[in-house]
Design a protein around this motif. Structure first.
Motif, short mmCIF file in Angstrom:
data_model
loop_
_atom_site.label_atom_id
_atom_site.label_comp_id
_atom_site.label_asym_id
_atom_site.label_seq_id
_atom_site.Cartn_x
_atom_site.Cartn_y
_atom_site.Cartn_z
N MET A 30 -9.39 -1.01 6.70
CA MET A 30 -9.20 -0.07 7.90
C MET A 30 -8.56 1.19 7.72
O MET A 30 -8.80 2.14 8.41
N ALA A 31 -7.45 1.09 6.96
CA ALA A 31 -6.71 2.51 6.92
C ALA A 31 -7.42 3.42 6.05
O ALA A 31 -7.47 4.62 6.42
N GLU A 32 -8.25 2.88 4.88
CA GLU A 32 -9.14 3.76 4.24
C GLU A 32 -10.31 4.44 5.03
O GLU A 32 -10.71 5.39 4.92
N GLU A 33 -10.52 3.47 5.98
CA GLU A 33 -11.96 4.04 6.78
C GLU A 33 -11.50 5.16 7.84
O GLU A 33 -12.26 6.18 8.23
N THR A 34 -10.22 5.01 8.49
CA THR A 34 -9.90 5.87 9.59
C THR A 34 -9.03 7.15 8.79
O THR A 34 -8.59 7.96 9.47
N GLY A 35 -8.47 6.92 7.50
CA GLY A 35 -7.84 7.88 6.96
C GLY A 35 -6.40 7.88 7.37
O GLY A 35 -5.48 8.88 6.94
N GLN A 36 -6.04 6.59 8.16
CA GLN A 36 -4.38 6.74 8.79
C GLN A 36 -3.65 5.94 7.69
O GLN A 36 -4.26 5.15 6.93
N GLU A 37 -2.40 6.56 7.44
CA GLU A 37 -1.38 5.71 6.61
C GLU A 37 -1.08 4.47 7.29
O GLU A 37 -0.75 4.52 8.49
N LYS A 38 -0.77 3.58 6.58
CA LYS A 38 -0.14 2.14 7.11
C LYS A 38 1.57 2.31 7.09
O LYS A 38 2.17 2.28 6.18
N THR A 39 2.07 2.83 8.27
CA THR A 39 3.28 3.23 8.64
C THR A 39 4.04 2.19 9.45
O THR A 39 5.09 2.28 9.53
N GLU A 40 3.23 1.29 10.35
CA GLU A 40 3.75 0.35 11.22
C GLU A 40 4.23 -0.90 10.43
O GLU A 40 3.33 -1.37 9.73
N GLN A 41 5.26 -1.61 10.85
CA GLN A 41 5.46 -2.85 10.49
C GLN A 41 4.53 -3.84 11.06
O GLN A 41 4.10 -3.72 12.16
N PRO A 42 4.36 -4.93 10.35
CA PRO A 42 3.48 -6.00 10.74
C PRO A 42 3.84 -6.62 11.93
O PRO A 42 4.95 -7.12 12.24
N THR A 43 2.86 -6.77 13.01
CA THR A 43 2.99 -7.55 14.00
C THR A 43 3.07 -9.15 13.66
O THR A 43 2.69 -9.50 12.77
N PRO A 44 3.83 -10.06 14.46
CA PRO A 44 3.50 -11.49 14.43
C PRO A 44 2.50 -11.87 14.44
O PRO A 44 2.21 -12.85 13.81
N LYS A 45 1.22 -11.29 15.27
CA LYS A 45 0.13 -11.60 15.11
C LYS A 45 -0.50 -11.63 13.75
O LYS A 45 -1.22 -12.21 13.26
N ARG A 46 -0.29 -10.23 13.24
CA ARG A 46 -0.72 -9.95 11.99
C ARG A 46 -0.34 -11.04 10.80
O ARG A 46 -1.09 -11.47 10.04
N ILE A 47 0.95 -11.22 10.91
CA ILE A 47 1.51 -12.36 9.74
C ILE A 47 1.00 -13.66 10.01
O ILE A 47 0.58 -14.27 8.97
N LYS A 48 0.78 -13.94 11.30
CA LYS A 48 0.53 -15.37 11.47
C LYS A 48 -1.35 -15.38 11.23
O LYS A 48 -1.45 -16.61 10.38
N GLU A 49 -1.89 -14.55 11.23
CA GLU A 49 -3.26 -14.50 10.88
C GLU A 49 -3.38 -14.62 9.27
O GLU A 49 -4.24 -15.23 8.66
N ALA A 50 -2.58 -13.71 8.63
CA ALA A 50 -2.27 -13.96 7.16
C ALA A 50 -1.85 -15.08 6.57
O ALA A 50 -2.56 -15.79 5.61
N ARG A 51 -1.04 -15.70 7.16
CA ARG A 51 -0.64 -17.25 7.17
C ARG A 51 -1.79 -18.24 7.12
O ARG A 51 -2.00 -19.16 6.32
N GLU A 52 -2.47 -18.00 8.24
CA GLU A 52 -3.89 -19.02 8.25
C GLU A 52 -4.73 -18.86 7.20
O GLU A 52 -5.39 -19.79 6.96
N LYS A 53 -4.94 -17.77 6.65
CA LYS A 53 -5.58 -17.48 5.55
C LYS A 53 -4.85 -17.85 4.20
O LYS A 53 -5.70 -17.48 3.11
N GLY A 54 -3.70 -18.30 4.11
CA GLY A 54 -3.08 -18.64 3.18
C GLY A 54 -2.34 -17.58 2.37
O GLY A 54 -1.89 -17.55 1.15
N ASP A 55 -2.08 -16.31 2.81
CA ASP A 55 -1.78 -15.11 2.42
C ASP A 55 -0.38 -15.15 2.82
O ASP A 55 0.23 -14.75 3.67
N VAL A 56 0.45 -15.54 1.70
CA VAL A 56 1.99 -15.54 2.10
C VAL A 56 2.74 -15.03 0.85
O VAL A 56 2.17 -14.84 -0.33
N ALA A 57 3.98 -14.41 0.98
CA ALA A 57 4.66 -14.17 -0.23
C ALA A 57 5.04 -15.10 -1.10
O ALA A 57 5.65 -16.26 -0.74
N ARG A 58 4.74 -14.94 -2.34
CA ARG A 58 5.16 -15.85 -3.49
C ARG A 58 5.61 -15.33 -4.86
O ARG A 58 5.47 -14.16 -4.95
#
Length: 381
Positions: free
Chosen positions: A1-29
């Protein structure tokens, strides 16, 4: 998404973003943290069960090497000794295995918490895509992992070589020592080697854990547009939200209008404001507002009141005061009790006169001169 829009990822992840990542098994390890905990658990288990392990090993060796003539020439005894040795080894190592297994379970969830996801088990074409695989191989993350592996190998290997060089004499002397002292010294040597290697891995884990947290947060960061899109999708588009609020107002007004015929009196401004009041002495301590409105809504309240013969009185200050201080289905504030009581007293007397013509008609009070406390006064016409 950032590559497509040319915008930098400057915002902290929202709780919804983190929740969706955890549902996909993407957590810090951190693999280094797990390795360190497993090795430390092994050291601790040897400290706890080392004596028992040594005794069982000595007993197993004595039974396997001190054989009489009958056992040497009996083929079946070989299987008997093997089964006994396996049993003894399993009992000797059970405590160690349990602690190591517990550390192997705690290690992955120590960073990122417990997370079970079936989506992580689903096959993905990107995992077997050769082009994507090559990109991953030559990515910055792969380069960091390679550097970590080399650094870990050099650090652990270097410490291991130093330790082995320092105790080389003790290791060589084990071959000439008696059986029991040799086993005891060997276990002590293993424990000390494990302790030093665990200390090395603590250093590695102390560096890797903050890096993994930083890398995960960086990966989860969002562009400003992604945050706006998520907010829009979560709360709905403005036009949809406006339509929903409009429908809610219409539903509330319809419900409110149904209560106007049950009102005892409608107090008006006379044109801009209209407030319908009902007093249920059995169930309420004070009169309540069953409907209120301005302009078009006020006109509609007056029309319904006229249709159902609900008395209407013009008391501009009181109508404005009730409208601004009381919501629908709420009781009249204590400061307006006296003014409302005078209005209701006149309405009830008027109703009695209509029902019983033998009584004299009540005289209407001067509603414009009703006593309204200053905090309830609103001079808007």
């Amino acid at each position: 998404m950032a590559e497509e829009t040319g915008q930098e990822k400057t915002e902290q992840p929202t709780p919804k973003r983190i929740k969706e990542a955890r549902e996909k098994g993407d957590v810090a390890r951190s693999k280094e943290l797990t390795t360190m905990l497993v090795l430390m658990a092994a050291v601790l288990s040897v400290f706890i069960f080392g004596g028992q392990l040594a005794e069982r090993m000595i007993g197993m060796m004595e039974r396997n090497f001190l054989l009489d003539r009958v056992e040497v020439f009996d083929v079946n005894m070989m299987f008997a000794h093997l089964g006994m040795s396996v049993k003894e080894a399993a009992l000797a190592l059970m405590g160690i295995f349990i602690l190591i297994a517990l550390a192997a379970f705690i290690g992955p969830i120590a960073l990122g918490g417990w997370n079970f996801s079936t989506k992580a088990l689903q096959p993905k074409g990107s995992r077997i895509d050769p082009i994507a695989g090559i990109k991953r191989m030559f990515s910055l993350k792969s380069l960091v992992e390679l550097f970590k592996a080399l650094a870990k190998f050099a650090l652990v290997g270097g410490f291991a070589m130093i330790i082995l060089w320092q105790i080389r004499g003790d290791i060589i002397s084990l071959g000439n020592a008696p059986e029991r002292p040799a086993i005891k010294d060997a276990l002590e040597t293993i424990i000390w080697v494990f302790m030093f290697l665990s200390a090395v891995l603590i250093i590695i884990a102390a560096v890797d854990v903050p890096y993994q947290m930083y890398d995960y947060t960086k990966k989860m960061k969002m562009t400003l547009q992604e945050v706006k899109d998520e907010l829009k999708n979560t709360e709905g588009k403005p036009e949809v939200k406006g339509r929903i609020r409009q429908l809610q107002r219409e539903i509330s007004q319809r419900r409110m209008m149904k209560q106007v015929p049950e009102a005892d009196v409608v107090i008006t401004n006379p044109t801009h404001y209209a407030v319908a009041i009902r007093y249920d002495a059995e169930n309420r301590n004070a009169p309540i507002v069953v409907a209120k409105g301005v302009d078009f809504v006020a006109l509609k309240i007056r029309e319904i009141a006229s249709e159902y013969d609900v008395p209407q009185l013009q008391a501009p200050p009181l109508a404005r005061a009730i409208y601004h201080s009381t919501e629908v289905d709420e009781e009249i504030p204590a400061g307006l009790f006296m003014a409302v009581a005078q209005v209701l007293a006149y309405v009830f007397q008027l109703q009695r006169y209509r029902d019983h013509k033998d009584v004299s008609p009540p005289s209407q009070p001067d509603l414009a001169q009703l006593e309204i406390p200053d905090e309830f006064r609103d001079e808007t016409v």
